[in-house]
Design a protein around this motif. Structure first.
Motif, PDB file in Angstrom:
ATOM      1  N   TYR A  70       0.884  -1.234   0.023  1.00  0.00           N
ATOM      2  CA  TYR A  70       0.197  -0.067   0.177  1.00  0.00           C
ATOM      3  C   TYR A  70       0.669   1.299   0.012  1.00  0.00           C
ATOM      4  CZ  TYR A  70      -3.274  -3.347   1.143  1.00  0.00           C
ATOM      5  OH  TYR A  70      -4.254  -4.658   0.873  1.00  0.00           O
ATOM      6  N   THR A  71       0.649   2.154  -0.984  1.00  0.00           N
ATOM      7  CA  THR A  71       1.463   3.453  -1.032  1.00  0.00           C
ATOM      8  C   THR A  71       0.844   4.396  -0.851  1.00  0.00           C
ATOM      9  OG1 THR A  71       2.807   2.120  -2.617  1.00  0.00           O
ATOM     10  CG2 THR A  71       3.357   4.410  -2.638  1.00  0.00           C
ATOM     11  N   THR A  72       1.203   5.481   0.170  1.00  0.00           N
ATOM     12  CA  THR A  72       0.574   6.741   0.093  1.00  0.00           C
ATOM     13  C   THR A  72       0.993   7.434  -1.134  1.00  0.00           C
ATOM     14  OG1 THR A  72       0.701   6.262   2.746  1.00  0.00           O
ATOM     15  CG2 THR A  72       0.055   8.722   1.808  1.00  0.00           C
ATOM     16  N   LEU A  73       0.182   8.234  -1.797  1.00  0.00           N
ATOM     17  CA  LEU A  73       0.661   8.949  -3.014  1.00  0.00           C
ATOM     18  C   LEU A  73       0.260  10.400  -2.550  1.00  0.00           C
ATOM     19  CD1 LEU A  73      -1.567   6.986  -5.819  1.00  0.00           C
ATOM     20  CD2 LEU A  73       0.780   6.877  -5.226  1.00  0.00           C
ATOM     21  N   ARG A  74      -0.326  10.874  -1.524  1.00  0.00           N
ATOM     22  CA  ARG A  74      -0.517  12.012  -1.356  1.00  0.00           C
ATOM     23  C   ARG A  74      -0.868  12.358   0.152  1.00  0.00           C
ATOM     24  NH1 ARG A  74      -4.470  13.990  -5.053  1.00  0.00           N
ATOM     25  NH2 ARG A  74      -5.724  14.005  -3.661  1.00  0.00           N
ATOM     26  N   LEU A  75      -0.479  13.293   0.853  1.00  0.00           N
ATOM     27  CA  LEU A  75      -0.741  13.335   2.115  1.00  0.00           C
ATOM     28  C   LEU A  75      -0.904  15.074   2.414  1.00  0.00           C
ATOM     29  CD1 LEU A  75       0.795  11.738   5.416  1.00  0.00           C
ATOM     30  CD2 LEU A  75      -0.537  14.084   5.274  1.00  0.00           C
ATOM     31  N   GLU A  76      -2.018  15.693   2.400  1.00  0.00           N
ATOM     32  CA  GLU A  76      -1.829  17.022   2.454  1.00  0.00           C
ATOM     33  C   GLU A  76      -2.651  17.368   3.775  1.00  0.00           C
ATOM     34  OE1 GLU A  76      -2.830  17.844  -2.281  1.00  0.00           O
ATOM     35  OE2 GLU A  76      -4.403  18.414  -0.749  1.00  0.00           O
ATOM     36  N   GLU A  77      -2.271  18.395   4.488  1.00  0.00           N
ATOM     37  CA  GLU A  77      -2.759  19.131   5.699  1.00  0.00           C
ATOM     38  C   GLU A  77      -3.923  20.440   5.388  1.00  0.00           C
ATOM     39  OE1 GLU A  77      -0.537  19.697   9.272  1.00  0.00           O
ATOM     40  OE2 GLU A  77       0.953  18.327   8.641  1.00  0.00           O
ATOM     41  N   ARG A  78      -5.041  20.170   5.755  1.00  0.00           N
ATOM     42  CA  ARG A  78      -5.996  21.264   5.466  1.00  0.00           C
ATOM     43  C   ARG A  78      -6.745  21.601   6.727  1.00  0.00           C
ATOM     44  NH1 ARG A  78      -9.158  18.399   0.385  1.00  0.00           N
ATOM     45  NH2 ARG A  78      -7.354  17.798  -0.824  1.00  0.00           N
ATOM     46  N   GLU A  79      -7.377  22.788   6.633  1.00  0.00           N
ATOM     47  CA  GLU A  79      -8.054  23.076   7.804  1.00  0.00           C
ATOM     48  C   GLU A  79      -8.902  22.031   8.340  1.00  0.00           C
ATOM     49  OE1 GLU A  79      -9.716  27.128   8.062  1.00  0.00           O
ATOM     50  OE2 GLU A  79      -7.707  27.891   7.558  1.00  0.00           O
ATOM     51  N   SER A  80      -9.663  21.450   7.225  1.00  0.00           N
ATOM     52  CA  SER A  80     -10.880  20.655   7.757  1.00  0.00           C
ATOM     53  C   SER A  80     -10.190  19.071   7.960  1.00  0.00           C
ATOM     54  CB  SER A  80     -11.719  20.294   6.253  1.00  0.00           C
ATOM     55  OG  SER A  80     -10.911  19.981   5.174  1.00  0.00           O
ATOM     56  N   GLY A  81      -8.855  18.951   8.045  1.00  0.00           N
ATOM     57  CA  GLY A  81      -8.378  17.584   8.325  1.00  0.00           C
ATOM     58  C   GLY A  81      -7.129  17.225   7.384  1.00  0.00           C
ATOM     59  N   TRP A  82      -6.761  16.181   7.284  1.00  0.00           N
ATOM     60  CA  TRP A  82      -5.794  15.719   6.402  1.00  0.00           C
ATOM     61  C   TRP A  82      -6.559  15.044   5.384  1.00  0.00           C
ATOM     62  CZ3 TRP A  82      -0.877  13.605   9.801  1.00  0.00           C
ATOM     63  CH2 TRP A  82      -0.486  14.901  10.544  1.00  0.00           C
ATOM     64  N   HIS A  83      -6.105  14.869   4.080  1.00  0.00           N
ATOM     65  CA  HIS A  83      -6.571  14.327   3.032  1.00  0.00           C
ATOM     66  C   HIS A  83      -5.371  13.782   2.187  1.00  0.00           C
ATOM     67  CE1 HIS A  83     -10.558  16.055   3.758  1.00  0.00           C
ATOM     68  NE2 HIS A  83      -9.914  17.130   4.447  1.00  0.00           N
ATOM     69  N   GLY A  84      -5.826  12.635   1.624  1.00  0.00           N
ATOM     70  CA  GLY A  84      -4.725  12.176   0.901  1.00  0.00           C
ATOM     71  C   GLY A  84      -5.193  10.958  -0.209  1.00  0.00           C
ATOM     72  N   LEU A  85      -4.336  10.171  -0.929  1.00  0.00           N
ATOM     73  CA  LEU A  85      -4.768   9.263  -1.787  1.00  0.00           C
ATOM     74  C   LEU A  85      -3.790   8.022  -1.534  1.00  0.00           C
ATOM     75  CD1 LEU A  85      -6.632   9.305  -3.992  1.00  0.00           C
ATOM     76  CD2 LEU A  85      -4.800  10.028  -5.617  1.00  0.00           C
ATOM     77  N   ILE A  86      -4.240   6.758  -1.750  1.00  0.00           N
ATOM     78  CA  ILE A  86      -3.398   5.651  -1.263  1.00  0.00           C
ATOM     79  C   ILE A  86      -3.641   4.446  -2.467  1.00  0.00           C
ATOM     80  CG2 ILE A  86      -5.232   4.665   0.137  1.00  0.00           C
ATOM     81  CD1 ILE A  86      -2.620   3.756   1.777  1.00  0.00           C
ATOM     82  N   ARG A  87      -2.583   3.932  -2.955  1.00  0.00           N
ATOM     83  CA  ARG A  87      -3.076   3.036  -3.980  1.00  0.00           C
ATOM     84  C   ARG A  87      -2.625   1.635  -3.132  1.00  0.00           C
ATOM     85  NH1 ARG A  87       1.276   4.248  -7.488  1.00  0.00           N
ATOM     86  NH2 ARG A  87       2.986   2.979  -6.448  1.00  0.00           N
ATOM     87  N   GLY A  88      -3.692   0.865  -3.300  1.00  0.00           N
ATOM     88  CA  GLY A  88      -3.495  -0.602  -2.782  1.00  0.00           C
ATOM     89  C   GLY A  88      -3.172  -1.561  -4.086  1.00  0.00           C
TER      90      GLY A  88
END
Lengths: 193, 83
Positions: A70-88
């Motif tokens: 499983y590879t995390t492709l993106r991890l962004e910190e935003r005011e609403s929380g952290w958001h990202g994308l993961i490839r499984g």
């Protein structure tokens, strides 16, 4: 399809002592390591991998968890929380992390679906984690289906927990997680449709 | 190292990660590390690292993925010792 994983942040200092760079080299691919701009990001990626694994385990329950699949492709910190994308193994999924004072909850879902809903709760120390997550999920489902005879919760050991409505031949997979003295449940937004 | 010595050494590696050490008494080849010994996946990585140190081997990701039961873990460890 959803997956979730909970981390009790109060346990992290103790866990960090045991987790050397060698540990993280077993967990994170070379491509992921630059995304860990601070220590908590590593744990966020761990939780994302676990949640993606739980999501995919619904399709292939026999496959063991191997973090580097499983590879995390993106991890962004935003005011609403952290958001990202993961490839499984079977696809790429949106992931969101919800941070509270003591907790970090990773939620993963199928692209195109609405983000899952979730709830966390402290666990009484005398109560087993398994019982605590079932109890929390029961509280959630009662809000949707006040008639206790219209649904049941199936959570076979090692299997996929689901809310089942026997009268409608309907089964909706949900996701459980526990760590430290907290438990979490997540359910699809369309649970009540 | 014979199989009995291997399994005893592996039990020592696993022991610190068990919530209930009495589970070790029932360990045999078919024991599932997660389902039967209730080892969480984070500690499974710890066990891989500790096994590497204890047996002086390196366990690659593909081999680690095969270590689901005690029997499979021992097979991987034996393979790496002999390599």
């Amino acid at each position: 399809m959803i997956g979730t994983d909970l981390i009790d942040r109060r346990a992290l200092p103790v866990m960090a002592v045991r987790r050397s760079q060698r540990y993280w080299n077993k967990v994170l691919s070379e491509a992921e390591r630059p995304l860990a701009r601070k220590a908590l990001h590593r744990w966020a990626m761990w939780a994302a991998k676990e949640s993606a694994y739980k999501l995919e385990a619904r399709l292939d329950a026999a496959r063991p968890f191997q973090p580097k699949r499983y590879t995390t492709l993106r991890l962004e910190e935003r005011e609403s929380g952290w958001h990202g994308l993961i490839r499984g193994v079977q696809g790429t999924y949106p992931v969101a992390w919800r941070l509270q004072a003591d907790l970090m909850l990773a939620l993963c879902w199928r692209a195109g679906d609405p983000a899952p809903r979730w709830k966390t709760s402290p666990r009484p120390t005398a109560q087993s984690p398994g019982l605590a997550v079932r109890s929390l999920m029961q509280q959630v489902v009662q809000d949707y289906f006040p008639d206790p005879h219209s649904w049941c919760l199936q959570a076979p050991r090692g299997g996929i927990p689901s809310v089942v409505q026997p009268n409608h031949s309907r089964s909706v997979p949900v996701s459980f997680s526990h760590h430290g003295t907290y438990v979490a449940v997540a359910w699809p937004a369309q649970l009540c449709l | 190292m014979d199989q009995n010595a291997l399994i005893e050494k592996l039990k020592e590696v696993i022991k610190p990660y068990l919530e209930d050490e009495t589970l070790l008494e029932k360990v045999d080849g078919d024991t599932h590390l997660i389902d039967d010994l209730h080892i969480n996946s984070a500690n499974l990585v710890d066990i891989i690292l500790d096994a590497e140190d204890a047996f002086d081997i390196e366990i690659d990701d593909e081999s680690a993925e095969r270590m689901i039961t005690v029997k499979e873990a021992l097979a991987v460890i034996s393979e790496k010792i002999e390599a």
